[in-house]
Scaffold this active site. Structure first.
Site, mmCIF file in Angstrom:
data_model
loop_
_atom_site.group_PDB
_atom_site.id
_atom_site.type_symbol
_atom_site.label_atom_id
_atom_site.label_comp_id
_atom_site.label_asym_id
_atom_site.label_seq_id
_atom_site.Cartn_x
_atom_site.Cartn_y
_atom_site.Cartn_z
ATOM 1 N N HIS A 174 0.834 -1.208 0.000
ATOM 2 C CA HIS A 174 0.000 0.000 0.000
ATOM 3 C C HIS A 174 0.866 1.253 0.000
ATOM 4 O O HIS A 174 0.675 2.163 -0.825
ATOM 5 C CB HIS A 174 -0.922 -0.012 1.219
ATOM 6 N N GLU A 175 1.818 1.313 0.931
ATOM 7 C CA GLU A 175 2.654 2.512 1.017
ATOM 8 C C GLU A 175 3.540 2.653 -0.219
ATOM 9 O O GLU A 175 3.815 3.772 -0.677
ATOM 10 C CB GLU A 175 3.498 2.480 2.293
ATOM 11 N N HIS A 196 1.647 4.208 -3.010
ATOM 12 C CA HIS A 196 1.529 5.662 -2.852
ATOM 13 C C HIS A 196 2.636 6.414 -3.596
ATOM 14 O O HIS A 196 2.491 7.615 -3.862
ATOM 15 C CB HIS A 196 1.579 6.043 -1.373
ATOM 16 N N GLU A 231 -6.133 7.737 -1.878
ATOM 17 C CA GLU A 231 -6.258 6.441 -1.217
ATOM 18 C C GLU A 231 -6.991 5.380 -2.032
ATOM 19 O O GLU A 231 -6.623 4.207 -1.998
ATOM 20 C CB GLU A 231 -6.934 6.615 0.146
ATOM 21 N N ASP A 260 -8.948 15.232 8.814
ATOM 22 C CA ASP A 260 -8.881 13.841 9.260
ATOM 23 C C ASP A 260 -10.252 13.181 9.276
ATOM 24 O O ASP A 260 -10.354 11.952 9.306
ATOM 25 C CB ASP A 260 -8.261 13.754 10.663
ATOM 26 N N ARG A 280 -1.788 2.309 17.177
ATOM 27 C CA ARG A 280 -2.360 2.323 15.830
ATOM 28 C C ARG A 280 -3.865 2.537 15.917
ATOM 29 O O ARG A 280 -4.605 1.712 16.463
ATOM 30 C CB ARG A 280 -2.034 1.017 15.105
#
Length: 649
Positions: free
Chosen positions: A337-338, A341, A360, A419, A604
């Site tokens: 996922h990262e 990006h 996203e 956010d 988290r």
């Protein structure tokens, strides 16, 4: 299903988007040259309408980039663990429209000590009225933009982007640790900056830290400590402020591949290197899909457990939570996922936070394709099904809370913290919309479309309106049947889950679902263990199994599940977090010690918020939630605290 023919044999792209920030003559010249070049090379090709400039205004920044914007930042700062502050000078090269003499920076709780030009001559500045969410504008008057602007400043000890950890909060227990989290609008709490995703700039930095520690940033990085404790950095590619990142601690490095490596505390490094051994393979798979990686290196740092997210896609250096160190490489989808990006988000960036899904949703889609390429379709389908469960639960929750408007992909976050847009809507509804496009158009055609999308908007920003225009003129206008089948407007601008959402099937999922239904009908866990061969299950199947069990279970049922499958002692944090939410929901007291330990150690947000929610649902467990939160709160990042303070009242 209609599969459309290959696009590149028919689609030749016209003028690329130069963005709404191209107000200077040099930008206009670049646009003119680009148009002429395209005109010369596509005389006989099909022409498409020119992409219009972006009109969206970022309501979460005081900056007025159409008048003056920064293009390069040079930081020279010191990190002070005693005062918990970052202090020094930020120097800016700027571009201004003709006649403009003012540039506006975003700040929040910063002490501004001096503002000068590069020769040390004082410049006039004014700090405006403070807004609780946005902070305060810093207005600087200049005579000549070429003279630069230098700001001497100091951050607050309570800066929201900074988390200062005592030695006992780290893995090594010997040295302190600092890490930043600038997304969404927190860069302004540690640097005076134009804190908008629509404004990109390059940067250099000189960072002084205690000599026993190493500093790393979202830039070129050292791989070992030096005796002076002074480190220099450079980010040659332009990035937005939310991708500014710094981490300081007892950090060591080990190479994984030719372009990949891992930073971590010494006690964590060995496990991290094993866990992320396939990073280079993921990087190569990503490049085969959508083109050359634009950031030279892809490294990852494992942070202490208080990091509030699974990962943060800071260019060249992903920040990652230690909760993905499962010991069996089962949670590396987060790395995919990262990494994704690096194309969607970092390379092509949302212009405002109202369009967060463009970062996203594309990334979840790309992540899924990487995982399919590396681990196979069945694995990717299981991840897609987890995305569907997350989306379905979020939509149901938002509708129950009267927040249906927040289930649209295109949001209106004016007056709200950006956010608020970080939810399964942006991630998973965005993913399924792109999955629907692939389903209708066909994978080959859609891949070629996305490849051109990343090339066209590379190092630029995009908003929803521009994407819809691009999609319709470059793809859907050529195939009316695809436009009708996809219904992009419904996906983007309407609430809820569209009826044409792609249907994902998975034998592994069905096995886990069958097992959950058998348990509900009275089968004992030991019988399930044998019948469904649970020793062969991947973690996704355990998540499916737990999430498909009845919400309310007796203590005897919880005990039998725990005794057979060992959920309370589970080393996989994805499974453990789901189980502990069930523990809280069903007041399963034998697991309370582990639940409290988990909430004390892990920051988290994805994991801890559902557990606290379940504890706060019942009056009988609210005192426990408040008791644990009071002790755990100092360990959490301000991003997590912002959510939890509202929840645990």
């Amino acid at each position: 299903m209609t599969t459309l023919p290959s696009l590149l044999t028919r689609l030749l792209f016209g003028t690329t988007l130069l963005g709404s920030l191209c107000f200077l003559s040099q930008c206009q010249n670049a646009s003119d040259n680009s148009q002429q070049k395209n005109a010369d090379s596509t005389q006989t090709a099909m022409q498409f309408p020119e992409i219009p400039p972006i009109e969206s205004i970022d309501v979460h920044s005081f900056a007025q980039p159409q008048k003056a914007r920064l293009t390069q930042l040079a930081l020279d700062v010191s990190v002070d663990f005693e005062t918990k502050t970052i202090a020094g000078v930020a120097a800016y090269q700027i571009e201004a429209a003709a006649g403009e003499k003012e540039i506006i920076f975003d700040t929040k709780d910063l002490t501004i000590e001096a503002v000068t030009d590069k020769n040390g001559n004082a410049l006039q500045y004014v700090i405006g009225e403070k807004d609780d969410i946005l902070g305060a504008p810093l207005r600087v008057t200049f005579q000549d933009p070429a003279a630069e602007v230098h700001i001497r400043y100091r951050s607050s000890s309570k800066a929201e982007a900074l988390q200062w950890l005592e030695p006992q909060q780290t893995q090594g227990k010997k040295e302190p640790f600092l890490f930043t989290q600038s997304q969404a609008i927190l860069a302004r709490t540690w640097i005076p900056i134009q804190d908008s995703p629509g404004i990109r700039f390059t940067y250099t930095a000189k960072v002084s830290v205690p000599k026993q520690l190493l500093a790393v940033m979202s830039a070129t990085n050292p791989t070992e400590k030096n005796s002076e404790g002074v480190y220099t950095f450079e980010m040659k590619q332009p990035i937005p402020a939310y991708l500014m990142a710094l981490s300081v601690g007892d950090i060591v490095f080990e190479k994984v591949g030719n372009r990949t490596g891992v930073y971590a505390e010494p006690a964590t490094l060995k496990a991290a290197v094993y866990e992320f051994a396939e990073m280079e393979q993921m990087l190569e798979a990503a490049e085969k899909l959508y083109g050359t990686y634009a950031w030279e290196r892809y490294d990852l740092i494992v942070l202490p457990p208080s990091f509030p997210f699974g990962g943060m896609e800071n260019p060249r250096l992903t920040f990652a939570t230690p909760t993905i160190l499962a010991g069996d490489r089962s949670l590396t989808a987060l790395v995919a996922h990262e990494l994704a990006h690096s194309w969607s988000g970092n390379l092509v960036t949302t212009h405002t936070w109202d369009d967060f899904w463009l970062n996203e949703g594309f990334t979840v889609y790309f992540e899924n394709r990487i995982m399919e390429a590396v681990y196979g379709k069945e694995y990717a389908d299981m991840l897609a099904l987890i995305s569907y469960l997350d989306l379905k639960e979020t939509v149901e929750e938002y509708e129950k809370e009267g927040k249906s408007e927040d289930t649209k992909l295109k949001l209106d976050l004016k007056g709200r913290n950006p956010d608020d847009g970080v939810s399964a809507i942006a991630y998973d509804k965005g993913f399924f919309f792109l999955k629907r496009c692939e389903e209708v158009v066909g994978r080959e055609g859609f891949d070629e479309f996305l490849s051109e999308y990343f090339k066209t908007f590379a190092f630029k920003t995009i908003d929803t309106k521009t994407f819809v225009f691009y999609l319709e003129t470059r793809l859907l206008a050529q195939y009316p049947e695809a436009k009708a089948a996809i219904e992009a407007e419904k996906w983007i601008y309407q609430a809820g889950i569209p009826e044409n959402i792609p249907q994902i099937s998975s034998k592994s999922y069905q096995t886990a679902l069958d097992a959950a239904q058998a348990f509900e009908k009275g089968s004992e866990p030991q019988a399930l263990q044998s019948q469904y061969e649970t020793e062969k299950w991947r973690f996704q199947q355990w998540v499916f199994f737990l999430r498909n069990l009845p919400q309310s279970l007796s203590e005897a049922q919880m005990k039998s599940l725990d005794a057979t499958f060992g959920f309370t002692k589970m080393g996989n944090s994805e499974i453990l977090a789901v189980w502990l939410a069930m523990v809280a929901k069903n007041e399963y007291k034998p697991a309370y010690v582990q639940m409290e330990s988990f909430l004390m150690q892990v920051g988290r947000r994805k994991f801890i918020v559902p557990i606290y929610k379940m504890l706060m649902e019942k009056q009988s467990t609210q005192p426990l939630a408040k008791q644990i939160y009071k002790k755990a709160r100092p360990n959490y990042h301000p991003v997590a605290v912002l959510t939890l303070d509202e929840l645990v009242k």
